[in-house]
Design a protein around this motif. Structure first.
Motif, PDB file in Angstrom:
ATOM      1  N   TRP A   1       0.837  -1.206   0.000  1.00 15.92           N
ATOM      2  CA  TRP A   1       0.000   0.000   0.000  1.00 15.92           C
ATOM      3  C   TRP A   1       0.873   1.258   0.000  1.00 15.92           C
ATOM      4  O   TRP A   1       0.510   2.273  -0.609  1.00 15.92           O
ATOM      5  N   ILE A   2       2.045   1.162   0.614  1.00 10.51           N
ATOM      6  CA  ILE A   2       2.953   2.323   0.583  1.00 10.51           C
ATOM      7  C   ILE A   2       3.445   2.541  -0.844  1.00 10.51           C
ATOM      8  O   ILE A   2       3.476   3.668  -1.350  1.00 10.51           O
ATOM      9  N   LYS A   3       3.784   1.448  -1.502  1.00  8.56           N
ATOM     10  CA  LYS A   3       4.237   1.566  -2.894  1.00  8.56           C
ATOM     11  C   LYS A   3       3.139   2.153  -3.781  1.00  8.56           C
ATOM     12  O   LYS A   3       3.418   2.953  -4.672  1.00  8.56           O
TER      13      LYS A   3
ATOM     14  N   VAL B   1       1.507   9.316  -6.176  1.00  4.70           N
ATOM     15  CA  VAL B   1       2.111  10.656  -6.049  1.00  4.70           C
ATOM     16  C   VAL B   1       3.077  10.902  -7.214  1.00  4.70           C
ATOM     17  O   VAL B   1       3.101  11.995  -7.808  1.00  4.70           O
ATOM     18  N   LEU B   2       3.851   9.871  -7.551  1.00  2.00           N
ATOM     19  CA  LEU B   2       4.813  10.016  -8.656  1.00  2.00           C
ATOM     20  C   LEU B   2       4.092  10.260  -9.978  1.00  2.00           C
ATOM     21  O   LEU B   2       4.506  11.123 -10.767  1.00  2.00           O
TER      22      LEU B   2
ATOM     23  N   VAL C   1      16.698  10.326  -7.692  1.00  2.00           N
ATOM     24  CA  VAL C   1      17.528  10.273  -8.909  1.00  2.00           C
ATOM     25  C   VAL C   1      16.663   9.965 -10.126  1.00  2.00           C
ATOM     26  O   VAL C   1      16.836  10.563 -11.198  1.00  2.00           O
ATOM     27  N   ARG C   2      15.711   9.052  -9.966  1.00  2.00           N
ATOM     28  CA  ARG C   2      14.797   8.728 -11.080  1.00  2.00           C
ATOM     29  C   ARG C   2      14.003   9.963 -11.509  1.00  2.00           C
ATOM     30  O   ARG C   2      13.794  10.195 -12.705  1.00  2.00           O
ATOM     31  N   LEU C   3      13.537  10.732 -10.540  1.00  2.00           N
ATOM     32  CA  LEU C   3      12.773  11.940 -10.885  1.00  2.00           C
ATOM     33  C   LEU C   3      13.661  12.935 -11.634  1.00  2.00           C
ATOM     34  O   LEU C   3      13.230  13.561 -12.604  1.00  2.00           O
ATOM     35  N   LEU C   4      14.892  13.065 -11.172  1.00  2.00           N
ATOM     36  CA  LEU C   4      15.832  13.957 -11.872  1.00  2.00           C
ATOM     37  C   LEU C   4      16.043  13.478 -13.305  1.00  2.00           C
ATOM     38  O   LEU C   4      16.020  14.285 -14.247  1.00  2.00           O
ATOM     39  N   GLN C   5      16.227  12.167 -13.467  1.00  2.00           N
ATOM     40  CA  GLN C   5      16.465  11.619 -14.804  1.00  2.00           C
ATOM     41  C   GLN C   5      15.276  11.890 -15.726  1.00  2.00           C
ATOM     42  O   GLN C   5      15.439  12.357 -16.856  1.00  2.00           O
TER      43      GLN C   5
END
Lengths: 245, 341
Positions: free
Chosen positions: A30-32, A38-39, B185-189
């Motif tokens: 669930w955290i993932k 969000v990502l 780092v992934r977000l930066l990439q």
């Protein structure tokens, strides 16, 4: 513990690289999922802002998503097109100013950006961006776009429907034109007020200059210099919004 | 049924790929290097504001707060720009806030209380960017997202005062890999990929990037120029080559930067293009900050090995005890294989 480590280090032993810290055991599903959501949200904002810019805010789909994400995009300073030197590297813009004084002192003149006085280079670039930002907010035509001609009394129902649709699009275009013109005038007035306050003058006049780029052929065949006086062209000042027809 | 099974397999593979991409722990060395370079750039950028602090943010600024709100209005008439500088009227208070901001950037660069200073640095950077509307350029855009992602990961887990203090308290010589560092780092990439993609798309809309004259137009701009390269006008084919390479590299960066085979070429071109901008177009800061952004594609193991090698070049004058602690242990095959790409 310190002592143990010091002894090992003194003996030249190397600390093994920890493969995984204690805090980084695999997170729960669930955290993932929450982090993933969000990502996705953030990356949508990162992507949609330049996409809307590239589409010139004309795509209904992109505009709809951009409209939803705009508070986040704007607050997080993501509202950029990333059109560096694009679509074409263009001419530069400068501003000449003249400060007049009520007490009879001779007027003070100057130009910004000015590489001689604004050092280091980043300072110069900040002033350069002031003039470029002002220029970017000058929309053409200089006078408000004309309203579409109403259909003739004998027009068909279809023509009348099309006219109404065009009129709405046209009204949006004029509203956008008025907004950027208001921004242009507010910026120009603000620059003048700043210079007036800085030098204690009673009146400030700004003249916008465009430094036109010479073509490669001009330079190659005629030896024209980049600072040729003919390449600095005074730009016409648009009528103030209130004065515009 | 076969189609259903294939769809399920594909979905599971995609989910595993997503999980591996985002949730594989990463060592801190790449992010720490970005912290040092990015933090130093933030410090320098804001230090330069000191020359014109009151002219830009004081009581009689180039652009007033009302102007900023007007300039940042959307079609709905609302502005989401925010800044603590909107509310500071007194020059004394402005200077106090500015000196505090500089201290935060210095602490971030040194890696002191990094978790806190990275959050503060991000807030301050965004705040200055919003207030400096009208005077910002590419440098500020990159500064802002570097600051944003530094606060996501454990940027202080290597090459930092935090780490030095932890070592003194008896922590392991090397902080372990972390998921939050990988996410940063992934977000930066990905952000770098978006920037180059739209930079390329933007250029593809201009005729000068097709007829090969765009590079000339950039180099012949006296207001940008910091290195006189007008002599290149005698070699139009070279100008055209530079133009075409730039636009193709930018557009396809987001594809070619990922495979191990093409990544070094992509990064080398980034150094070449941005180094050129820094040297010839008077934007050392912008050129450098773009190279800093590209560091996100350098593997932590490579950063660690390179910095370890550089450290060994400096003659050690420290006691043997400390020297042993700072020496980088050899990389293990397993850690390299497990490193996220």
């Amino acid at each position: 513990m310190n002592g143990d480590m010091s002894k090992r280090q003194a003996a030249g032993e190397q600390e093994p690289l920890p493969q995984r810290s204690a805090t980084d055991s695999a997170p729960k599903l669930w955290i993932k999922l929450v982090v993933s959501a969000v990502l996705v949200f953030h990356l949508s904002a990162v992507f949609i802002a330049p996409l809307a810019f590239a589409a010139d805010y004309s795509s209904p789909l992109v505009n709809a998503i951009y409209g939803v994400l705009r508070p986040y995009i704007a607050a997080m300073y993501l509202d950029h097109g990333y059109f560096f030197f694009a679509p074409n590297p263009g001419p530069s813009h400068l501003i000449d100013y003249k400060v007049e004084f009520a007490d009879g002192r001779p007027p003070l003149t100057g130009r910004f950006p000015d590489l001689q006085t604004e050092r280091p280079r980043l300072r110069y670039h900040r002033h350069f961006m002031l003039t470029e930002s002002l220029n970017n907010r000058l929309r053409y035509p200089l006078t408000p776009p004309a309203e579409p001609t109403p259909p003739a009394l004998t027009a068909t129902a279809e023509e009348k429907v099309l006219y109404q649709a065009n009129r709405q699009a046209d009204e949006r275009e004029r509203a956008s034109w008025r907004m950027t013109r208001r921004q242009f005038e507010a910026m120009r007035d603000s620059y003048a007020q700043h210079l007036q306050a800085l030098h204690g003058g009673s009146r400030v006049t700004l003249t916008r200059i465009e430094h036109v780029l010479p073509s490669p052929v001009e330079v190659r065949l005629t030896g024209r210099r980049l600072d040729d006086s003919r390449s600095y062209v005074v730009q016409p000042e648009p009528p103030r919004l209130g004065d515009a027809p | 049924m076969r189609l259903l099974g294939a769809s399920r397999d594909w979905t599971l593979a995609a989910a595993r790929g997503w999980d591996r991409f985002w949730f594989t722990p990463q060592r801190p060395h790449t992010l720490a290097l970005i912290r040092i370079c990015g933090g130093a750039m933030l410090l320098y950028t804001h230090l330069i504001w000191s020359f014109d602090l009151e002219a830009f943010f004081g009581p009689h600024p180039w652009l007033t707060v009302e102007n900023i709100r007007l300039m940042t209005q959307g079609p709905d008439g609302r502005s989401y720009a925010w800044s603590h500088l909107f509310y500071i009227q007194s020059p004394a208070l402005l200077w106090m806030a500015h000196v505090a901001a500089l201290a935060v950037f210095a602490m971030l660069t040194a890696g002191l209380f990094t978790r806190v200073t990275s959050i503060l640095a991000c807030a301050i950077t965004l705040s200055y960017c919003h207030r400096a509307t009208g005077a910002w350029f590419g440098l500020d855009q990159i500064n802002a997202f570097i600051a944003m992602y530094l606060m996501v990961g454990a940027a202080g887990d290597a090459y930092s005062l935090d780490r030095w203090l932890a070592l003194r308290r008896g922590a392991a010589a090397d902080a372990g890999p972390r998921i939050d560092t990988n996410i940063a780092v992934r977000l930066l990439q990905l952000h770098m990929c978006v920037i180059y993609l739209f930079g390329g798309i933007g250029k593809a809309r201009g005729e000068s990037w097709w007829d090969g004259t765009a590079m000339w137009m950039a180099l012949a701009n006296l207001e940008y120029q910091s290195l006189d390269l007008v002599w290149l006008v005698r070699y139009p084919w070279l100008l055209a080559l530079l133009t075409h390479v730039t636009v193709f590299w930018e557009t396809f960066y987001c594809f070619f930067v990922w495979p191990r085979l093409t990544r070094p070429i992509c990064l080398l071109l980034a150094v070449f293009v941005h180094g050129g901008i820094a040297l010839a177009l008077g934007m050392k800061t912008f050129g450098l900050v773009m190279i800093i952004g590209n560091l996100a594609f350098v593997y932590p193991e490579q950063v660690r090995a390179t910095i370890g090698w550089l450290g060994r070049l400096i003659p050690a004058r420290q006691p043997r005890e400390n020297a042993a602690a700072s020496e980088a242990p050899p990389l293990r095959k397993q850690s390299l294989a497990a490193a996220p790409r």
